[in-house]
Design a protein around this motif. Sequence first.
Motif, PDB file in Angstrom:
ATOM      1  N   THR A  62      24.599  -7.923  -8.418  1.00 34.19           N
ATOM      2  CA  THR A  62      25.282  -6.964  -9.280  1.00 34.19           C
ATOM      3  C   THR A  62      26.160  -5.985  -8.511  1.00 34.19           C
ATOM      4  O   THR A  62      26.833  -5.161  -9.107  1.00 34.19           O
ATOM      5  N   VAL A  63      26.143  -6.066  -7.161  1.00 32.16           N
ATOM      6  CA  VAL A  63      27.022  -5.224  -6.343  1.00 32.16           C
ATOM      7  C   VAL A  63      27.956  -6.159  -5.582  1.00 32.16           C
ATOM      8  O   VAL A  63      27.517  -6.893  -4.693  1.00 32.16           O
ATOM      9  N   ILE A  64      29.220  -6.182  -5.970  1.00 31.66           N
ATOM     10  CA  ILE A  64      30.166  -7.183  -5.479  1.00 31.66           C
ATOM     11  C   ILE A  64      31.356  -6.492  -4.826  1.00 31.66           C
ATOM     12  O   ILE A  64      31.905  -5.548  -5.395  1.00 31.66           O
ATOM     13  N   PRO A  65      31.774  -6.963  -3.647  1.00 35.38           N
ATOM     14  CA  PRO A  65      32.958  -6.371  -3.012  1.00 35.38           C
ATOM     15  C   PRO A  65      34.230  -6.644  -3.825  1.00 35.38           C
ATOM     16  O   PRO A  65      34.355  -7.694  -4.452  1.00 35.38           O
ATOM     17  N   LEU A  66      35.121  -5.689  -3.787  1.00 36.75           N
ATOM     18  CA  LEU A  66      36.424  -5.817  -4.423  1.00 36.75           C
ATOM     19  C   LEU A  66      37.085  -7.127  -3.984  1.00 36.75           C
ATOM     20  O   LEU A  66      37.064  -7.460  -2.812  1.00 36.75           O
ATOM     21  N   GLY A  67      37.638  -7.873  -4.943  1.00 41.90           N
ATOM     22  CA  GLY A  67      38.325  -9.114  -4.615  1.00 41.90           C
ATOM     23  C   GLY A  67      37.434 -10.343  -4.526  1.00 41.90           C
ATOM     24  O   GLY A  67      37.925 -11.459  -4.440  1.00 41.90           O
ATOM     25  N   SER A 109      38.101 -12.756  -8.240  1.00 45.04           N
ATOM     26  CA  SER A 109      38.857 -11.629  -7.707  1.00 45.04           C
ATOM     27  C   SER A 109      38.636 -10.336  -8.505  1.00 45.04           C
ATOM     28  O   SER A 109      39.498  -9.869  -9.236  1.00 45.04           O
ATOM     29  N   LEU A 110      37.431  -9.811  -8.361  1.00 46.47           N
ATOM     30  CA  LEU A 110      37.040  -8.609  -9.098  1.00 46.47           C
ATOM     31  C   LEU A 110      37.909  -7.398  -8.759  1.00 46.47           C
ATOM     32  O   LEU A 110      38.285  -7.193  -7.618  1.00 46.47           O
ATOM     33  N   THR A 111      38.185  -6.605  -9.778  1.00 41.88           N
ATOM     34  CA  THR A 111      38.857  -5.325  -9.608  1.00 41.88           C
ATOM     35  C   THR A 111      37.916  -4.228 -10.097  1.00 41.88           C
ATOM     36  O   THR A 111      36.878  -4.519 -10.701  1.00 41.88           O
ATOM     37  N   GLU A 112      38.307  -2.972  -9.864  1.00 46.05           N
ATOM     38  CA  GLU A 112      37.468  -1.866 -10.352  1.00 46.05           C
ATOM     39  C   GLU A 112      37.330  -1.929 -11.869  1.00 46.05           C
ATOM     40  O   GLU A 112      36.335  -1.489 -12.433  1.00 46.05           O
ATOM     41  N   GLY A 113      38.335  -2.492 -12.534  1.00 42.02           N
ATOM     42  CA  GLY A 113      38.282  -2.597 -13.988  1.00 42.02           C
ATOM     43  C   GLY A 113      37.201  -3.523 -14.502  1.00 42.02           C
ATOM     44  O   GLY A 113      36.830  -3.461 -15.678  1.00 42.02           O
ATOM     45  N   ASN A 114      36.671  -4.392 -13.625  1.00 46.24           N
ATOM     46  CA  ASN A 114      35.602  -5.301 -14.036  1.00 46.24           C
ATOM     47  C   ASN A 114      34.228  -4.641 -13.978  1.00 46.24           C
ATOM     48  O   ASN A 114      33.262  -5.192 -14.504  1.00 46.24           O
ATOM     49  N   ALA A 115      34.136  -3.484 -13.309  1.00 50.18           N
ATOM     50  CA  ALA A 115      32.840  -2.817 -13.179  1.00 50.18           C
ATOM     51  C   ALA A 115      32.388  -2.303 -14.533  1.00 50.18           C
ATOM     52  O   ALA A 115      33.190  -2.045 -15.426  1.00 50.18           O
ATOM     53  N   GLY A 116      31.078  -2.156 -14.677  1.00 52.73           N
ATOM     54  CA  GLY A 116      30.542  -1.607 -15.923  1.00 52.73           C
ATOM     55  C   GLY A 116      29.455  -2.482 -16.495  1.00 52.73           C
ATOM     56  O   GLY A 116      29.048  -3.479 -15.888  1.00 52.73           O
ATOM     57  N   PRO A 117      28.964  -2.108 -17.678  1.00 56.28           N
ATOM     58  CA  PRO A 117      27.859  -2.841 -18.285  1.00 56.28           C
ATOM     59  C   PRO A 117      28.320  -4.091 -19.032  1.00 56.28           C
ATOM     60  O   PRO A 117      29.351  -4.095 -19.698  1.00 56.28           O
ATOM     61  N   TYR A 118      27.530  -5.145 -18.884  1.00 61.06           N
ATOM     62  CA  TYR A 118      27.751  -6.413 -19.589  1.00 61.06           C
ATOM     63  C   TYR A 118      26.460  -6.797 -20.303  1.00 61.06           C
ATOM     64  O   TYR A 118      25.372  -6.449 -19.853  1.00 61.06           O
ATOM     65  N   ARG A 119      26.600  -7.554 -21.381  1.00 63.20           N
ATOM     66  CA  ARG A 119      25.409  -8.077 -22.052  1.00 63.20           C
ATOM     67  C   ARG A 119      25.757  -9.407 -22.723  1.00 63.20           C
ATOM     68  O   ARG A 119      26.925  -9.737 -22.909  1.00 63.20           O
ATOM     69  N   CYS A 120      24.728 -10.160 -23.057  1.00 59.97           N
ATOM     70  CA  CYS A 120      24.898 -11.475 -23.675  1.00 59.97           C
ATOM     71  C   CYS A 120      24.373 -11.468 -25.104  1.00 59.97           C
ATOM     72  O   CYS A 120      23.455 -10.721 -25.443  1.00 59.97           O
ATOM     73  N   VAL A 121      24.963 -12.357 -25.886  1.00 61.44           N
ATOM     74  CA  VAL A 121      24.473 -12.630 -27.230  1.00 61.44           C
ATOM     75  C   VAL A 121      24.789 -14.103 -27.469  1.00 61.44           C
ATOM     76  O   VAL A 121      25.674 -14.668 -26.811  1.00 61.44           O
ATOM     77  N   TYR A 122      24.033 -14.769 -28.324  1.00 65.62           N
ATOM     78  CA  TYR A 122      24.316 -16.182 -28.567  1.00 65.62           C
ATOM     79  C   TYR A 122      24.269 -16.497 -30.050  1.00 65.62           C
ATOM     80  O   TYR A 122      23.692 -15.756 -30.847  1.00 65.62           O
ATOM     81  N   TYR A 123      24.892 -17.618 -30.376  1.00 67.72           N
ATOM     82  CA  TYR A 123      24.903 -18.097 -31.754  1.00 67.72           C
ATOM     83  C   TYR A 123      24.122 -19.396 -31.817  1.00 67.72           C
ATOM     84  O   TYR A 123      24.450 -20.375 -31.148  1.00 67.72           O
ATOM     85  N   ARG A 124      23.037 -19.365 -32.582  1.00 69.32           N
ATOM     86  CA  ARG A 124      22.306 -20.588 -32.878  1.00 69.32           C
ATOM     87  C   ARG A 124      22.290 -20.692 -34.386  1.00 69.32           C
ATOM     88  O   ARG A 124      21.686 -19.838 -35.047  1.00 69.32           O
ATOM     89  N   PRO A 125      23.008 -21.670 -34.939  1.00 67.25           N
ATOM     90  CA  PRO A 125      23.165 -21.721 -36.393  1.00 67.25           C
ATOM     91  C   PRO A 125      21.825 -21.561 -37.099  1.00 67.25           C
ATOM     92  O   PRO A 125      20.838 -22.144 -36.635  1.00 67.25           O
ATOM     93  N   PRO A 126      21.784 -20.704 -38.141  1.00 76.51           N
ATOM     94  CA  PRO A 126      22.932 -20.122 -38.826  1.00 76.51           C
ATOM     95  C   PRO A 126      23.230 -18.665 -38.448  1.00 76.51           C
ATOM     96  O   PRO A 126      23.921 -17.983 -39.191  1.00 76.51           O
ATOM     97  N   LEU A 165      27.436  -3.965 -13.585  1.00 77.96           N
ATOM     98  CA  LEU A 165      28.130  -4.549 -12.448  1.00 77.96           C
ATOM     99  C   LEU A 165      28.826  -3.453 -11.662  1.00 77.96           C
ATOM    100  O   LEU A 165      29.553  -2.641 -12.232  1.00 77.96           O
ATOM    101  N   LEU A 166      28.558  -3.414 -10.341  1.00 78.28           N
ATOM    102  CA  LEU A 166      29.213  -2.442  -9.462  1.00 78.28           C
ATOM    103  C   LEU A 166      30.197  -3.184  -8.577  1.00 78.28           C
ATOM    104  O   LEU A 166      29.862  -4.221  -7.994  1.00 78.28           O
ATOM    105  N   VAL A 167      31.413  -2.674  -8.488  1.00 73.24           N
ATOM    106  CA  VAL A 167      32.428  -3.270  -7.627  1.00 73.24           C
ATOM    107  C   VAL A 167      32.678  -2.307  -6.476  1.00 73.24           C
ATOM    108  O   VAL A 167      33.067  -1.161  -6.691  1.00 73.24           O
ATOM    109  N   LYS A 168      32.407  -2.775  -5.259  1.00 74.18           N
ATOM    110  CA  LYS A 168      32.497  -1.916  -4.081  1.00 74.18           C
ATOM    111  C   LYS A 168      33.835  -2.098  -3.379  1.00 74.18           C
ATOM    112  O   LYS A 168      34.223  -3.221  -3.085  1.00 74.18           O
ATOM    113  N   GLY A 169      34.496  -1.007  -3.108  1.00 76.08           N
ATOM    114  CA  GLY A 169      35.769  -1.077  -2.396  1.00 76.08           C
ATOM    115  C   GLY A 169      35.568  -1.044  -0.899  1.00 76.08           C
ATOM    116  O   GLY A 169      34.484  -0.737  -0.412  1.00 76.08           O
TER     117      GLY A 169
END
Length: 109
Positions: A13-18, A66-83, A94-98
């Motif tokens: 979850t800690v990824i270098p820039l780029g 090629s991560l940028t600072e704009g990619n940092a932040g919270p992410y979450r998942c959701v799924y669709y299983r009919p119906p 996600l933390l992006v380290k410069g």
Amino acid sequence: DLPRPSISAEPGTVIPLGSHVTFVCRGPVGVQTFRLERETRSTYSESEEVSQVSPSESEARFRIDSLTEGNAGPYRCVYYRPPKWSEQSDYLELLVKGPWSPDLLWTPQ
């Protein structure tokens, strides 16, 4: 009720820039679509490339190159299983380290 999905990030979850990161969303079998969401539901990526990883679990992978600072932040998942759609997973931050970060190892040229 549908089980809540889980979310993880490779290589972490800690990824270098780029560099790149792959989010892995997991849920039960029978999932038709996984969705990777940012803080707001209006920003998301969807994947119908769902693979079954065990008799009881399926997953989808979301790669960001090629991560940028704009990619940092919270992410979450959701799924669709009919119906219906599942509840959201917990947030993953996600933390992006410069290159200016002391945590990043670098060698002076």
